[in-house]
Design an enzyme around this catalytic site. Structure first.
Site, mmCIF file in Angstrom:
data_model
loop_
_atom_site.group_PDB
_atom_site.id
_atom_site.type_symbol
_atom_site.label_atom_id
_atom_site.label_comp_id
_atom_site.label_asym_id
_atom_site.label_seq_id
_atom_site.Cartn_x
_atom_site.Cartn_y
_atom_site.Cartn_z
ATOM 1 N N HIS A 1 -61.329 43.055 8.639
ATOM 2 C CA HIS A 1 -60.469 42.255 9.913
ATOM 3 C C HIS A 1 -59.658 41.181 9.590
ATOM 4 O O HIS A 1 -58.534 41.052 9.606
ATOM 5 C CB HIS A 1 -61.702 41.716 10.770
ATOM 6 C CG HIS A 1 -60.894 40.765 11.896
ATOM 7 N ND1 HIS A 1 -59.901 40.934 12.695
ATOM 8 C CD2 HIS A 1 -60.956 39.421 11.918
ATOM 9 C CE1 HIS A 1 -59.655 39.965 13.326
ATOM 10 N NE2 HIS A 1 -60.125 38.855 12.806
ATOM 11 N N TYR B 1 -70.840 46.627 9.405
ATOM 12 C CA TYR B 1 -70.661 47.283 10.733
ATOM 13 C C TYR B 1 -69.984 48.824 10.533
ATOM 14 O O TYR B 1 -69.862 49.379 11.690
ATOM 15 C CB TYR B 1 -70.069 46.685 11.760
ATOM 16 C CG TYR B 1 -68.542 46.013 11.260
ATOM 17 C CD1 TYR B 1 -68.341 44.787 10.804
ATOM 18 C CD2 TYR B 1 -67.334 46.914 11.328
ATOM 19 C CE1 TYR B 1 -67.105 44.364 10.357
ATOM 20 C CE2 TYR B 1 -66.233 46.540 10.788
ATOM 21 C CZ TYR B 1 -66.076 45.008 10.510
ATOM 22 O OH TYR B 1 -64.909 44.715 9.976
ATOM 23 N N ARG C 1 -58.130 50.616 10.365
ATOM 24 C CA ARG C 1 -57.994 49.415 9.359
ATOM 25 C C ARG C 1 -58.896 49.938 8.296
ATOM 26 O O ARG C 1 -60.110 49.892 8.363
ATOM 27 C CB ARG C 1 -58.468 48.326 10.180
ATOM 28 C CG ARG C 1 -58.303 47.136 9.798
ATOM 29 C CD ARG C 1 -59.072 45.989 10.405
ATOM 30 N NE ARG C 1 -60.280 46.004 10.034
ATOM 31 C CZ ARG C 1 -61.419 45.573 10.688
ATOM 32 N NH1 ARG C 1 -60.934 45.483 12.051
ATOM 33 N NH2 ARG C 1 -62.721 45.585 10.437
#
Lengths: 326, 378
Positions: free
Chosen positions: B282, B292, B278
């Site tokens: 998100h 992160y 990805r």
């Protein structure tokens, strides 16, 4: 009419539904050769084949999800959750998915699913088996909760539930399976959903109950009649949605009410009945509404069930409290 | 201490168990990162005509443009919830190219492009994203049914439901399968296992995709499970299970086509793990991937993204050029603009309609509420 047990009436309903409609299929844990742990499906696999009555792997969420998926191929699944205490494992499929799908798809898809499960107690099953979780399911929009109190209704209501395009949680009282017998009409017939029934006529006080609470209420009414108190017993039959009209009619007739449920006091259905009466029919009341329910504890271990479960004496005592209010 | 037989010794060799797990799933690969064919026989086995190759690339471009435009519009508050898809075009578009209109799609919330490919108009996708119920009416513009469910939010629920659809298709003897998508995070849900296990036990017509895109919101794949391959979870349920380079459109298509053929012929389900990434957040609802993961990590994956290699492959074959791509991008953007206008002009939702669609036969209390809301025009 032949006299049959509650469980025989349920089996007969499924037999007739399988015979009438090829799209009806039954699955769950041990429902095949074994006929279910209570034998509710006994002989049905032998009669209709493994294609229509079959065992599943032991996973409740899988059973619920599979039922939902099968509706896309125009099946009408009857899924068995072996004990209602196992409900939590299938809660997303019931509450999160099948109950919402008509709404989510803007009314373009139906969920003609029956979730059959034995509930209640009094048979000393191990913990997590017996439970009265109907209040929890009754609060989910998009699903019906049907709880028959006698063999004739068990058959007619189950046939209505199978014919319904809305999902139905159909709860069978495991204590009544073999202890309760009654006259059951022959052949295929349906008993209307969302419609309460007067289980006993009376004019001085109304005892409103459902499922396994009804035989307890009827026994209490019999005792009360010996003391000259005429109690009407209203059997809700469908606990979600409630038949508000029938509740109103009995309240208007007697002006006194005791609500009886086997579930814990904090758990739902009785409270919903009381709140409808308070909101709509309070001016018909001559006394505060009484309530008989199980204690607000976790469902007890087998050896304590007899002390914990409601009894007709509790109902008689509560009725006397209400009657003596004036 | 007594000696032990060789077999028993191997059984009790836990290090061997771990090594065997790690070594058991080679990655299916046809193109390298530059679009060069590295396995000619596999390329031939995919049996893709020039038209097919162009169609797959076009689908991937449409998906990428939808991603770019949706993200922009979401920032302007004009789109709604959107889960970016950049980087996953091969996993999503090349896989869905292997399925037919009769097959049933069970998508996760990031799988909007696959539903669009089944004929779900983009204006409905926008309505779904905005939280309008008309987005969930699964028909094409000319009113044909679309065999898809809504994007699933509960990340394993579509797997148990897919098992039911796959069993139903098998029982009805239909020449069709169900194909269901979840992500690496989805494989941690109990329903993932229950779904593949039920489908396996019934030899249902099903193909399960795990798009291993590296992150479940912020939880990296390495923290998700100790299993060295997510595909190995399929073995636990007795399913043939593959690991595929998820940024390689030809490999993904080949695996999907063969899995469909296996399932539709009554052999039971297949599980395919696509290794992809990805490249963005998100979702457009406030997620910042740099909390992160590192910029370097993201940049590295941008170099391996699937559009580059598919475009290069087609250019090398002489069937695609920059002008064609520019024209197609313009066409797609015009389409999206037109679809937004349609979505903008859809009537507001009514509370009375919600109640009408909760049960087929409404209760007394529901009828009272319907009448009340209708009298208020709601």
């Amino acid at each position: 009419m032949a006299v049959k047990s509650y469980i025989d009436a349920i089996r007969e309903a499924m037999d007739l539904a399988l015979e009438k409609d090829d799209d009806v299929i039954i699955f769950g844990e041990d429902v095949g050769k074994n006929g279910g742990v209570f034998r509710a499906t006994d002989g049905l696999q032998a009669k209709y084949g493994e294609d229509r009555v079959f065992n599943t792997p032991l996973a409740e969420s899988g059973i619920g999800g599979m039922a939902i998926g099968l509706t896309t191929q125009n099946y009408r699944p009857i899924m068995e959750i072996q004990f209602f205490g196992f409900l939590f494992e299938v809660m997303d499929s019931i509450a999160g998915q099948m109950a919402r799908n008509r709404f989510r798809f803007n009314g373009t898809r139906s969920m003609p699913i029956v979730v059959r499960s034995p509930y209640g107690g009094g048979t000393k099953t191990p913990e997590m088996h017996a439970d009265n979780l109907e209040g929890m399911v009754a609060q989910i929009p998009g699903i019906r909760v049907v709880m028959p109190a006698n063999p004739a209704d068990a058959k007619g209501l189950l046939l209505s539930s199978i014919a319904s395009n809305d999902p139905v949680v159909f709860l069978e009282n495991l204590h009544l399976y073999r202890s309760l017998k009654g006259e059951v009409p022959e052949g295929y017939y349906t008993t209307p959903l969302d419609k309460a029934a007067i289980a006993r006529e009376g004019d001085y006080i109304s005892i409103i109950s459902y499922g396994g609470g009804v035989p307890v209420a009827l026994k209490a009414a019999e005792e009360l009649s010996k003391n000259g108190i005429s109690a009407e017993v209203l059997d809700l039959r469908t606990v979600s949605p409630l038949d508000i009209q029938s509740i109103g009619e009995t309240v208007a007739k007697t002006g006194r009410v005791v609500v009886v449920q086997e579930a814990q006091r904090m758990a739902g259905v009785g409270a919903a009945v009381m709140s409808e009466i308070s909101e709509r029919f309070i001016l018909s009341l001559k006394a505060p509404i009484g309530r008989v329910a199980a204690p607000d504890s976790v469902y007890p271990f087998g050896q304590a069930e007899n002390d914990w479960m409601i009894k007709s004496d509790d109902v008689v005592a509560k009725v006397m409290e209400v009657v003596n209010y004036d | 201490m007594a000696d032990i037989t060789a077999t028993n010794k191997q059984i009790l060799d836990f290090n061997y168990q771990l090594t065997a797990q790690a070594d058991s799933f080679p990655t299916l690969s046809v193109l390298d990162n530059t679009g060069k064919i590295v396995d000619n026989e596999a390329f031939e086995r995919a049996e893709l005509s020039n038209d097919d190759l162009i169609n797959i690339l076009k689908r991937m471009i449409l998906s990428r443009q939808l991603d770019i435009r949706s993200t922009k519009l979401a920032k302007q508050g004009r789109f709604g919830f959107f889960a970016p898809t950049a980087g996953q075009e091969a996993s999503q578009m090349a896989s869905s190219y292997a399925f037919t209109d009769d097959d049933w799609l069970m998508p996760g919330y990031r799988d909007i492009p696959q539903i669009v490919m089944k004929g779900w108009p983009i204006w409905k996708a926008i309505l779904w994203s905005r939280g309008h119920v008309l987005g969930n009416v699964y028909t094409t513009e000319d009113d044909k049914p679309v065999n898809s469910w809504m994007p699933q939010i509960i990340i394993g629920a579509q797997y148990v439901e897919a098992a039911g659809i796959g069993l139903g298709l098998k029982k009805r003897k239909k020449n069709a399968v169900v194909y269901a998508y979840t992500g690496d995070g989805g494989t941690s849900q109990g329903d993932f296992y229950e779904g593949i296990n039920f489908a396996g036990a019934y030899h249902a017509n099903a193909v399960f995709f795990v798009q291993n895109n590296g992150y479940a919101i912020s939880t990296p794949r390495a923290v998700q499970t100790a299993a060295p391959h997510l595909a190995a979870k399929g073995w636990a349920a007795g399913l043939p299970s593959l690991v595929v380079d998820g940024n390689d459109p030809i490999a993904v298509y080949l695996a999907s086509k063969e899995a469909r053929s296996w399932a539709v012929n009554g052999n039971g389900p297949v599980l395919i793990e696509t290794i992809t990434n990805r490249l963005e957040a998100h979702s457009t609802a406030g997620d910042d991937p740099l909390r992160y993961r590192t910029k370097d990590d993201i940049e590295e994956w941008w170099e391996k993204e699937p559009l580059i290699r598919m475009r290069k492959l087609l250019q090398d074959q002489g069937i695609w050029n920059e002008k064609q791509e520019d024209d197609y991008v313009k066409e797609v953007n015009q389409l999206i603009d037109d679809q937004i206008k349609i979505a903008d002009n859809v009537d507001k939702q009514k509370i009375s309609n919600f109640i009408k669609n909760t049960l087929e036969v409404p209760s007394q209390a529901m009828k009272e509420q319907i009448a009340k809301f209708e009298s208020e025009g709601k």
